[in-house]
Scaffold this motif. Structure first.
Motif, PDB file in Angstrom:
ATOM      1  N   GLU A   1       0.751  -0.940  -0.137  1.00  0.00           N
ATOM      2  CA  GLU A   1       0.044  -0.124  -0.575  1.00  0.00           C
ATOM      3  C   GLU A   1       1.093   0.709  -0.450  1.00  0.00           C
ATOM      4  OE1 GLU A   1      -3.445   0.886  -0.600  1.00  0.00           O
ATOM      5  OE2 GLU A   1      -3.037  -1.664  -1.179  1.00  0.00           O
ATOM      6  N   TRP A   2       1.957   1.196   0.318  1.00  0.00           N
ATOM      7  CA  TRP A   2       2.615   2.647   0.238  1.00  0.00           C
ATOM      8  C   TRP A   2       3.137   3.108  -0.677  1.00  0.00           C
ATOM      9  CZ3 TRP A   2       5.067   6.838   2.405  1.00  0.00           C
ATOM     10  CH2 TRP A   2       4.366   6.952   3.958  1.00  0.00           C
ATOM     11  N   MET A   3       3.844   1.551  -1.525  1.00  0.00           N
ATOM     12  CA  MET A   3       4.148   1.532  -3.065  1.00  0.00           C
ATOM     13  C   MET A   3       2.968   2.319  -3.319  1.00  0.00           C
ATOM     14  SD  MET A   3       6.325  -1.053  -3.984  1.00  0.00           S
ATOM     15  CE  MET A   3       7.678  -0.581  -5.117  1.00  0.00           C
ATOM     16  N   ARG A   4       2.150   1.940  -3.477  1.00  0.00           N
ATOM     17  CA  ARG A   4       0.461   2.558  -4.245  1.00  0.00           C
ATOM     18  C   ARG A   4       0.589   4.193  -4.063  1.00  0.00           C
ATOM     19  NH1 ARG A   4      -2.630  -1.720  -6.000  1.00  0.00           N
ATOM     20  NH2 ARG A   4      -2.577  -3.317  -4.339  1.00  0.00           N
ATOM     21  N   ALA A   5       0.098   4.344  -2.726  1.00  0.00           N
ATOM     22  CA  ALA A   5       0.158   5.151  -2.169  1.00  0.00           C
ATOM     23  C   ALA A   5       0.971   6.211  -3.065  1.00  0.00           C
ATOM     24  CB  ALA A   5       0.096   5.448  -0.886  1.00  0.00           C
ATOM     25  N   MET A   6       2.127   6.024  -3.175  1.00  0.00           N
ATOM     26  CA  MET A   6       3.589   6.626  -3.400  1.00  0.00           C
ATOM     27  C   MET A   6       3.513   6.666  -5.182  1.00  0.00           C
ATOM     28  SD  MET A   6       6.079   7.518  -0.797  1.00  0.00           S
ATOM     29  CE  MET A   6       6.939   8.746  -1.046  1.00  0.00           C
ATOM     30  N   GLY A   7       2.585   5.698  -5.667  1.00  0.00           N
ATOM     31  CA  GLY A   7       2.718   5.382  -7.291  1.00  0.00           C
ATOM     32  C   GLY A   7       3.956   5.391  -7.902  1.00  0.00           C
ATOM     33  N   LEU A   8       4.639   4.202  -7.110  1.00  0.00           N
ATOM     34  CA  LEU A   8       5.684   3.828  -7.028  1.00  0.00           C
ATOM     35  C   LEU A   8       5.516   1.881  -7.483  1.00  0.00           C
ATOM     36  CD1 LEU A   8       7.251   5.258  -3.754  1.00  0.00           C
ATOM     37  CD2 LEU A   8       7.443   5.966  -6.172  1.00  0.00           C
ATOM     38  N   MET A   9       4.557   1.346  -8.048  1.00  0.00           N
ATOM     39  CA  MET A   9       4.424  -0.067  -8.312  1.00  0.00           C
ATOM     40  C   MET A   9       5.213  -0.318  -9.751  1.00  0.00           C
ATOM     41  SD  MET A   9       2.050  -0.779  -5.841  1.00  0.00           S
ATOM     42  CE  MET A   9       1.707  -2.418  -6.298  1.00  0.00           C
ATOM     43  N   ALA A  10       5.646   0.500 -10.652  1.00  0.00           N
ATOM     44  CA  ALA A  10       6.337   0.208 -11.812  1.00  0.00           C
ATOM     45  C   ALA A  10       7.198  -0.587 -11.453  1.00  0.00           C
ATOM     46  CB  ALA A  10       5.855   1.743 -12.387  1.00  0.00           C
ATOM     47  N   ALA A  11       7.949   0.023  -9.649  1.00  0.00           N
ATOM     48  CA  ALA A  11       9.116  -0.647  -9.459  1.00  0.00           C
ATOM     49  C   ALA A  11       8.815  -1.901  -8.530  1.00  0.00           C
ATOM     50  CB  ALA A  11       9.586   0.272  -8.690  1.00  0.00           C
ATOM     51  N   GLU A  12       8.086  -2.545  -8.275  1.00  0.00           N
ATOM     52  CA  GLU A  12       7.697  -3.132  -8.028  1.00  0.00           C
ATOM     53  C   GLU A  12       8.164  -4.777  -8.758  1.00  0.00           C
ATOM     54  OE1 GLU A  12       2.997  -5.127  -7.673  1.00  0.00           O
ATOM     55  OE2 GLU A  12       3.002  -5.429  -5.866  1.00  0.00           O
ATOM     56  N   ARG A  13       8.382  -6.026  -7.832  1.00  0.00           N
ATOM     57  CA  ARG A  13       8.885  -7.046  -7.979  1.00  0.00           C
ATOM     58  C   ARG A  13       8.448  -8.097  -8.080  1.00  0.00           C
ATOM     59  NH1 ARG A  13       9.963  -4.517 -10.681  1.00  0.00           N
ATOM     60  NH2 ARG A  13      11.884  -3.663 -11.820  1.00  0.00           N
TER      61      ARG A  13
END
Ligand SMILES: Cc1cc2nc3c(=O)[nH]c(=O)nc-3n(C[C@H](O)[C@H](O)[C@H](O)COP(=O)(O)OP(=O)(O)OC[C@H]3O[C@@H](n4cnc5c(N)ncnc54)[C@H](O)[C@@H]3O)c2cc1C
Length: 404
Positions: free
Chosen positions: A68-80
């Motif tokens: 949820e932290w990645m999502r909230a900051m718009g960082l999902m493209a870096a998810e592995r």
């Protein structure tokens, strides 16, 4: 040679002199520093970020964070990779905990690049040496680097546990409240997020395997800074049949420290923002970095003085002290539990109601709702690509092992 980082840092003639004055100087371009810079985007302030490495060049962790932290900051493209359970191993049995929220692993370089894309600050590679004494009556704070002296009225230390811009209170391992962690990053795949509470690897602490697509991040963290984790990190990698390559390690603070000192603001590991017990420090570095960025934005936009920002940020920091203290208490309890009780205890703690309750409180220490999109999102609504495959970066950081 395996394990040696490819340094993009400026060397020799590339190292042109760097001096001058800025509105804000942010020292450290990892999670905390970039979060501060991102909150200042669009404020019109002249912000300079410096780091001894290029942005994203040197991975500083296993890169596991609540999704949820990645999502909230718009960082999902870096998810592995994403996990909805945690597999816990003890010498007397294994337990799988269904988590009330998912955790994700991410690519460090990509995540830093996305954060940086939303900033409008300048960036230079420079090694920070120390803070210099300001001339009398001068409100700007001079910082000595290997490329010259840079000054600003607002200075942020996001340089990690060394807290380079503080007065120097002898806070050094092994006497300071620091844990130590080391991991290897072999190629490999697994579907499980795994943790070992096993004195074969570490008396006080835990071992882990965080899969991230085509890479595993296998490591050991010791709450006792005197315990050398190199041998047992390698032992865990061997036990998992993995290669011992691409080492990454550091000291990890496990006690909250002052958020300001001598006019300088501290965020992330420099302020002891890493959570005791779990050694989770990315989410909190982002959280406190955002909080600090918002206060500094109030200063550069003329809404408050530096002193008010310092007071408000310190109050915010201190309001979390009891939560950190409680987690530290539990951390200190772990080595006191007799090994034969560990298995039954871990199984008992795995009850759904307890997991939901404890993890819910744990997330609320730094809740994802705190992160809102950057005030200067030049890229429009961020793409949330979390459910699609991500091209695995061909290039990975090769990082040198911290001598454990
Ligand atoms: C082995 C290991 C695994 C970990 N895994 C996780 C995990 O999976 N999840 C999690 O939440 N936390 C994890 N942590 C903790 C987490 O890495 C830290 O809490 C987090 O990185 C803190 O962020 P930060 O921005 O404060 O500092 P850092 O990420 O340490 O960044 C500090 C920055 O300052 C720069 N710098 C340092 N000194 C200088 C200098 N003199 N001059 C110029 N630049 C300098 C560095 O290059 C770096 O870019 C782990 C820690 C370790 C050691």
């Amino acid at each position: 040679m395996a394990g040696v980082p490819v340094r993009a840092t400026k060397r020799g003639p590339q190292k042109t002199p760097l001096d001058g004055s800025h509105d804000v100087l942010i020292c450290g371009a990892s999670f905390a520093g970039l979060a501060v810079a991102r909150e200042l985007a669009g404020s019109g302030a002249d912000v300079l970020v410096i780091d001894r490495y290029e942005i994203g060049e040197r991975q500083t962790s296993a890169c596991g964070i609540p999704t949820e932290w990645m999502r909230a900051m718009g960082l999902m493209a870096a998810e592995r990779q994403r996990f909805d359970s945690l597999l816990m191993h003890t010498p007397h049995g294994d337990s799988r905990f269904r988590l009330p929220f998912t955790f994700s692993t991410f690519d460090y370089r990509e995540l830093c690049e996305i954060l940086w894309r939303d900033c409008d600050a300048g960036f230079e590679t420079a090694k920070v040496n120390r803070r210099l004494r300001a001339a009398s009556g001068e409100r700007t704070i001079p910082v000595e680097t290997d490329r010259g002296v840079i000054s600003a009225p607002l200075v942020v230390d996001a340089l990690g546990w060394r807290r380079m811009l503080a007065s120097g209170d002898g806070y050094q391992p092994p006497d300071a409240p620091l844990s130590r962690g080391l991991e290897v990053h072999p190629d490999g795949e697994s579907k499980d997020l795994e943790v070992w509470i096993d004195r074969r690897y570490v008396r006080a602490g835990y071992g882990w395997s965080f899969p991230a697509g085509d890479e595993l991040r296998i490591g050991v963290g010791s709450f006792d800074p005197r315990f050398h984790v190199r041998d047992t990190t390698e032992l865990l990698a061997e036990d998992l049949g993995s290669e011992k390559v691409r080492y990454q390690g550091n000291w990890i603070p496990h006690k909250l420290r002052g958020a300001t000192e001598g006019g300088v603001f501290f965020a992330g590991d420099s302020a002891g923002h890493c959570l005791p017990l779990s050694a989770e420090g990315i989410r909190t570095a982002l959280y406190f970095g955002i909080a600090l960025g918002r206060e500094l934005r109030g200063v550069v936009e003329g809404r408050q003085s530096r002193e008010t920002a310092a007071r408000r940020y310190a109050e915010f920091n201190d309001s979390h002290e009891w939560k950190f203290r409680w987690m530290l208490r539990v951390q200190r309890l772990v080595p006191k539990i007799p090994p034969r009780l560990l298995g039954p205890l871990v199984r008992a703690l795995g009850a759904k109601r307890f997991i939901d309750w404890s993890f819910g409180h744990y997330l609320q220490i730094a809740p994802p709702e705190f992160a809102k999109p950057s005030p200067n999102d030049k890229h429009g609504p961020r793409q949330q690509q979390g459910d699609s495959e991500h091209p695995l970066g061909a290039e990975r950081d090769l990082v040198e092992a911290e001598k454990a």
